[in-house]
Design a protein around this motif. Structure first.
Motif, mmCIF file in Angstrom:
data_model
loop_
_atom_site.group_PDB
_atom_site.id
_atom_site.type_symbol
_atom_site.label_atom_id
_atom_site.label_comp_id
_atom_site.label_asym_id
_atom_site.label_seq_id
_atom_site.Cartn_x
_atom_site.Cartn_y
_atom_site.Cartn_z
ATOM 1 N N LEU A 37 0.892 -1.228 0.055
ATOM 2 C CA LEU A 37 0.076 -0.071 -0.036
ATOM 3 C C LEU A 37 0.598 1.266 -0.216
ATOM 4 C CD1 LEU A 37 -2.770 -1.012 2.589
ATOM 5 C CD2 LEU A 37 -3.228 -0.996 -0.012
ATOM 6 N N GLY A 38 0.337 2.260 -0.775
ATOM 7 C CA GLY A 38 1.312 3.365 -0.950
ATOM 8 C C GLY A 38 2.362 3.547 -2.038
ATOM 9 N N ASP A 39 2.624 2.316 -2.581
ATOM 10 C CA ASP A 39 3.696 2.182 -3.863
ATOM 11 C C ASP A 39 2.992 3.117 -4.906
ATOM 12 O OD1 ASP A 39 5.363 0.754 -2.309
ATOM 13 O OD2 ASP A 39 5.038 -1.149 -3.553
ATOM 14 N N SER A 40 3.921 3.541 -5.515
ATOM 15 C CA SER A 40 3.837 4.386 -6.827
ATOM 16 C C SER A 40 3.713 3.358 -8.017
ATOM 17 C CB SER A 40 4.823 5.548 -6.949
ATOM 18 O OG SER A 40 4.540 6.616 -6.200
ATOM 19 N N ILE A 41 2.874 3.462 -8.888
ATOM 20 C CA ILE A 41 2.958 2.580 -10.100
ATOM 21 C C ILE A 41 2.321 3.654 -11.150
ATOM 22 C CG2 ILE A 41 2.141 0.608 -11.362
ATOM 23 C CD1 ILE A 41 1.585 -0.554 -8.329
ATOM 24 N N ALA A 42 3.443 3.810 -12.195
ATOM 25 C CA ALA A 42 3.096 4.501 -13.630
ATOM 26 C C ALA A 42 2.107 3.722 -14.145
ATOM 27 C CB ALA A 42 4.399 4.959 -14.158
ATOM 28 N N VAL A 43 0.865 4.298 -14.534
ATOM 29 C CA VAL A 43 -0.062 3.562 -15.536
ATOM 30 C C VAL A 43 -0.347 4.581 -16.634
ATOM 31 C CG1 VAL A 43 -2.214 2.942 -15.773
ATOM 32 C CG2 VAL A 43 -1.310 2.905 -13.535
#
Length: 199
Positions: A37-43
């Motif tokens: 939770l809280g991780d950054s993921i580029a979409v």
């Protein structure tokens, strides 16, 4: 921070309207192991925060600002999306430094096959055109690419078979909108020069 090297092709599973904003569930089978939770993921080049996990999918909230500044408002359930998790010290920097903060929306204006590769030409918003330089870096839907040529607001890139088949570019058609992020160095250099001129 990201590198612009796409790690996984995911898909929009669900889009919900929540209090004037949007909550999306994005499926990424076999990709999310170790994510928290809280991780950054580029979409598609848009930096999103994982607010929950649902089996092989993650959930992210998109503000009005994000929806207005990117192609995210046009995404639909079932659409494929490019995914990349945030850069870590152990991860090779194979592309270039990418923030995941989209600068504007461009348009695919030409698409030509060239041997086993593809040549794509895009049109950028006029306010971004001066950041784009021949042999410089550009991020298109989260993909780190090298600019082949520039003509005003239009610029060309070459797409190798690996990128064509493992990202959303192989599904694009002329007229499609794309997220653009210009090179960080160019953006900060302009800011520094502007500040120096006004002092």
């Amino acid at each position: 921070m990201f590198t612009g090297i796409i790690e996984c092709l995911g898909a929009i599973r669900r889009i919900e309207q929540v209090g004037g904003d949007v909550r999306m569930t994005i499926a990424a089978p076999g990709y999310l192991e170790g994510s928290q939770l809280g991780d950054s993921i580029a979409v598609n080049g848009v930096c999103l925060t994982a607010t929950a996990f649902d089996g092989d999918a993650f959930v992210a909230d998109l503000s009005s600002e994000t929806l207005d500044a990117t192609t995210a408002r046009q995404w639909q359930s079932g659409d494929p999306v490019n995914l990349e998790r945030a850069l870590t010290p152990a991860k090779p920097l194979g592309g270039h430094m990418v923030s995941g903060h989209v600068d504007g929306v461009g348009t695919l204006v030409d698409l030509q096959e060239d041997a086993r590769s593809w040549r794509l030409r895009f049109e950028a918003p006029p306010a971004l055109a001066h950041y784009i330089a021949r042999k410089g870096s550009i991020t298109i839907d989260g993909i780190s690419l090298t600019v082949n040529d520039v003509d005003g607001c239009r610029f060309g890139v070459n797409i190798i078979p690996q990128t064509w088949t493992h990202t959303t570019l192989g599904r694009r058609a002329v007229g499609d909108p794309v997220n653009l992020e210009v090179d960080l160095i160019a953006r900060y250099l302009e800011r520094l020069l502007t500040a120096r001129e006004t002092t």
